[in-house]
Design a protein around this motif. Structure first.
Motif, PDB file in Angstrom:
ATOM      1  N   PRO A  11      46.988  46.743  34.000  1.00 38.46           N
ATOM      2  CA  PRO A  11      46.699  45.332  33.749  1.00 38.46           C
ATOM      3  C   PRO A  11      45.242  45.166  33.353  1.00 38.46           C
ATOM      4  O   PRO A  11      44.379  45.885  33.855  1.00 38.46           O
ATOM      5  CB  PRO A  11      46.950  44.669  35.100  1.00 38.46           C
ATOM      6  N   LEU A  13      42.090  42.172  32.007  1.00 43.31           N
ATOM      7  CA  LEU A  13      41.639  40.826  31.660  1.00 43.31           C
ATOM      8  C   LEU A  13      40.269  40.964  31.003  1.00 43.31           C
ATOM      9  O   LEU A  13      39.323  41.395  31.653  1.00 43.31           O
ATOM     10  CB  LEU A  13      41.538  39.969  32.934  1.00 43.31           C
ATOM     11  N   GLU A  15      38.754  43.101  28.818  1.00 44.85           N
ATOM     12  CA  GLU A  15      38.113  44.400  29.034  1.00 44.85           C
ATOM     13  C   GLU A  15      37.735  45.065  27.712  1.00 44.85           C
ATOM     14  O   GLU A  15      37.846  46.276  27.572  1.00 44.85           O
ATOM     15  CB  GLU A  15      39.031  45.327  29.848  1.00 44.85           C
ATOM     16  N   ASN A  71      46.254  33.593  32.308  1.00 49.04           N
ATOM     17  CA  ASN A  71      45.835  34.431  33.431  1.00 49.04           C
ATOM     18  C   ASN A  71      46.666  34.103  34.676  1.00 49.04           C
ATOM     19  O   ASN A  71      46.579  33.006  35.216  1.00 49.04           O
ATOM     20  CB  ASN A  71      44.344  34.219  33.702  1.00 49.04           C
ATOM     21  N   HIS A  74      45.804  39.407  38.815  1.00 52.53           N
ATOM     22  CA  HIS A  74      46.042  40.849  38.772  1.00 52.53           C
ATOM     23  C   HIS A  74      47.399  41.257  39.356  1.00 52.53           C
ATOM     24  O   HIS A  74      48.139  42.028  38.759  1.00 52.53           O
ATOM     25  CB  HIS A  74      44.882  41.506  39.528  1.00 52.53           C
ATOM     26  N   ASP A  94      43.781  50.492  37.325  1.00 54.78           N
ATOM     27  CA  ASP A  94      42.929  49.488  36.702  1.00 54.78           C
ATOM     28  C   ASP A  94      42.476  49.987  35.336  1.00 54.78           C
ATOM     29  O   ASP A  94      42.415  51.185  35.092  1.00 54.78           O
ATOM     30  CB  ASP A  94      41.681  49.235  37.560  1.00 54.78           C
ATOM     31  N   TYR A 136      35.347  44.272  51.911  1.00 57.49           N
ATOM     32  CA  TYR A 136      36.489  45.184  51.974  1.00 57.49           C
ATOM     33  C   TYR A 136      36.676  45.727  53.378  1.00 57.49           C
ATOM     34  O   TYR A 136      37.773  45.786  53.892  1.00 57.49           O
ATOM     35  CB  TYR A 136      36.286  46.371  51.020  1.00 57.49           C
ATOM     36  N   ARG A 200      32.533  50.975  37.869  1.00 59.51           N
ATOM     37  CA  ARG A 200      33.212  50.499  36.666  1.00 59.51           C
ATOM     38  C   ARG A 200      32.540  51.096  35.424  1.00 59.51           C
ATOM     39  O   ARG A 200      31.317  51.189  35.371  1.00 59.51           O
ATOM     40  CB  ARG A 200      33.099  48.986  36.754  1.00 59.51           C
ATOM     41  N   PRO A 205      32.959  42.967  36.640  1.00 59.30           N
ATOM     42  CA  PRO A 205      34.187  42.793  37.402  1.00 59.30           C
ATOM     43  C   PRO A 205      34.880  41.475  37.071  1.00 59.30           C
ATOM     44  O   PRO A 205      34.218  40.466  36.863  1.00 59.30           O
ATOM     45  CB  PRO A 205      33.715  42.780  38.849  1.00 59.30           C
ATOM     46  N   GLN A 206      36.191  41.524  36.981  1.00 56.12           N
ATOM     47  CA  GLN A 206      36.953  40.304  36.707  1.00 56.12           C
ATOM     48  C   GLN A 206      37.423  39.671  38.011  1.00 56.12           C
ATOM     49  O   GLN A 206      37.913  38.562  38.018  1.00 56.12           O
ATOM     50  CB  GLN A 206      38.157  40.631  35.818  1.00 56.12           C
ATOM     51  N   LYS A 211      38.348  34.948  43.975  1.00 55.06           N
ATOM     52  CA  LYS A 211      39.638  35.581  43.661  1.00 55.06           C
ATOM     53  C   LYS A 211      39.986  36.623  44.706  1.00 55.06           C
ATOM     54  O   LYS A 211      41.134  36.770  45.116  1.00 55.06           O
ATOM     55  CB  LYS A 211      39.558  36.268  42.296  1.00 55.06           C
TER      56      LYS A 211
HETATM   57  N1  UDP Z   1      42.377  41.984  36.257  1.00 52.97           N
HETATM   58  C1  UDP Z   1      43.490  41.280  35.790  1.00 52.97           C
HETATM   59  N2  UDP Z   1      43.588  39.943  36.079  1.00 52.97           N
HETATM   60  C2  UDP Z   1      42.644  39.268  36.820  1.00 52.97           C
HETATM   61  C3  UDP Z   1      41.537  40.014  37.316  1.00 52.97           C
HETATM   62  C4  UDP Z   1      41.444  41.365  37.018  1.00 52.97           C
HETATM   63  O1  UDP Z   1      44.361  41.838  35.137  1.00 52.97           O
HETATM   64  O2  UDP Z   1      42.781  38.073  37.023  1.00 52.97           O
HETATM   65  C5  UDP Z   1      42.275  43.434  35.953  1.00 52.97           C
HETATM   66  C6  UDP Z   1      40.947  43.908  35.430  1.00 52.97           C
HETATM   67  O3  UDP Z   1      40.862  43.798  34.044  1.00 52.97           O
HETATM   68  C7  UDP Z   1      40.913  45.356  35.890  1.00 52.97           C
HETATM   69  C8  UDP Z   1      41.670  45.296  37.209  1.00 52.97           C
HETATM   70  O4  UDP Z   1      42.454  44.113  37.173  1.00 52.97           O
HETATM   71  O5  UDP Z   1      41.633  46.194  35.015  1.00 52.97           O
HETATM   72  C9  UDP Z   1      40.721  45.280  38.393  1.00 52.97           C
HETATM   73  O6  UDP Z   1      39.805  44.236  38.249  1.00 52.97           O
HETATM   74  P1  UDP Z   1      38.260  44.389  38.589  1.00 52.97           P
HETATM   75  O7  UDP Z   1      37.740  45.683  38.076  1.00 52.97           O
HETATM   76  O8  UDP Z   1      37.573  43.151  38.152  1.00 52.97           O
HETATM   77  O9  UDP Z   1      38.311  44.400  40.168  1.00 52.97           O
HETATM   78  P2  UDP Z   1      37.514  45.342  41.180  1.00 52.97           P
HETATM   79  O10 UDP Z   1      37.629  46.734  40.664  1.00 52.97           O
HETATM   80  O11 UDP Z   1      36.137  44.834  41.178  1.00 52.97           O
HETATM   81  O12 UDP Z   1      38.247  45.120  42.467  1.00 52.97           O
END
Ligand code: UDP
Ligand code: MG
Length: 321
Positions: A11, A13, A15, A71, A74, A94, A136, A200, A205-206, A211
């Motif tokens: 998935p 968003l 990127e 959207n 995730h 991811d 976390y 990353r 970060p998305q 969220k």
């Molecule tokens: N992502 C998504 N929808 C959302 C937020 C994130 O599909 O609403 C995707 C994002 O593109 C990435 C993955 O989920 O591929 C993890 O997101 P992110 O890296 O922002 O999260 P983190 O690694 O910081 O937990």
């Protein structure tokens, strides 16, 4: 068409900065399963990333794209990917290369070798900001403590599952899917796989903190009703405190000559504030569950697909799950 051995759900968003790096990494991989499919899910991306995947998909039929109408988050994007996956096994990762494709393949090999249904990554280390790491840490401890069913602590959605596990997951009726929780809940044989989580690869970060908080709450509320009992315990303790307090005041008033009526004002205010605070806190917890129930009861699908590329035939289940 031959059934792929492995489907990898990715998935994303917005990127656009990461996807070229991801493509490079995926194309470099040696001894990959002879048949795999890469299922990209665009979760309402507004940048050029869907176009990038489209261009790639036109050269390579194993690259597939599912575009969601907006959207949906995730977890919903992961669900969308799972429902389109046609492979014997399915991996989730991811797009930002924090989950490494080479590691996913190792996990896949372990799944086959050990004949289990789920191999999930457990984070031994993380490269994140201190605040996020603290978040976390607290979340997973609380989650493990609260959960009524088995959980896989410190594991995200990075995993490989057998077709059987995916079918079971998809057959669950809930719309709000906390994938990593459900994956443990179904109870099929699983094995952890220690991973270190790199930073990353590019972009930002998305997952914003709000969220992430939302995700954490849905984790708590879908796997535990213990927080609901907190109100009962607090209420009982407060009532007990009130009775004891009343008795003490009564004894003082009856058997001593001390007058404590007026000086107790600040105590009163504090007690009042505290108990009111507790009530609101508990109402908040109740509200959280009520909100989840409201969303579930409406029964709307967790995602809507706008279009797909390189995908023919039927999905594992229909999209209204
Ligand atoms: N992502 C998504 N929808 C959302 C937020 C994130 O599909 O609403 C995707 C994002 O593109 C990435 C993955 O989920 O591929 C993890 O997101 P992110 O890296 O922002 O999260 P983190 O690694 O910081 O937990
Ligand atoms: Mg990330």
């Amino acid at each position: 068409m031959i059934k792929p051995e492995l489907s990898i759900v990715i998935p994303f968003l917005n990127e656009e900065r990461v996807l070229p790096l991801l493509r490079e990494r995926l194309e470099k991989i040696q001894n990959r399963p002879s048949k795999w499919e890469l299922l990209f899910v665009s979760d309402g991306s507004t940048d050029s990333s869907p176009r990038f995947i489209e261009a790639w998909a036109s050269e390579d039929p194993t690259v597939k794209l599912i575009v969601l109408t907006r959207n949906f988050g995730h977890q919903s994007a992961v669900s969308a990917g799972l429902s389109f996956a046609s492979g014997d096994c399915v991996g989730i990762m991811d797009a930002d290369l924090q989950d490494e494709p080479e590691v996913l393949l190792e996990m896949y090999r372990m799944l086959i070798k050990e004949k289990v249904d789920v191999v999930y990554g457990v984070r031994a280390s993380r490269r994140e900001t201190k605040l996020k790491r603290l978040f976390y840490f607290v979340f997973y401890r609380l989650y493990v403590y609260l959960a009524d069913s088995p959980v896989q602590a410190d594991s995200g959605d990075f995993c490989v599952m057998s077709g059987r596990a995916v079918r079971v997951l998809l057959s669950l009726p809930e719309k709000l899917r906390f994938v990593r929780g459900l994956r443990a809940w179904i109870g099929l044989p699983s094995k952890p796989f220690p991973i270190s989580r790199p930073a990353r690869a590019a972009g930002s970060p998305q997952y914003s903190l709000p969220k992430l908080t939302k995700l954490a709450f849905s984790g708590f509320t879908s796997f535990s009703i213990r927080p609901l009992r907190v109100g009962f315990v607090c209420g009982a303790l407060l009532c007990l405190g009130a009775v004891i307090g009343a008795l003490i005041y009564l004894i003082i008033a009856l058997f001593t000559s001390i007058h404590i009526a007026a000086p107790g004002f600040s105590t009163l205010v504090i007690v009042l504030l505290f108990s009111n605070g507790l009530i609101f806190l508990y109402l908040g917890i109740l509200g959280e569950y009520l909100g989840q129930m409201f969303l579930e009861v409406k029964g709307r699908p967790s995602f809507i697909v706008e279009r797909t590329i390189n995908i023919q035939g039927v999905k594992r289940t229909d999209e209204h799950h």
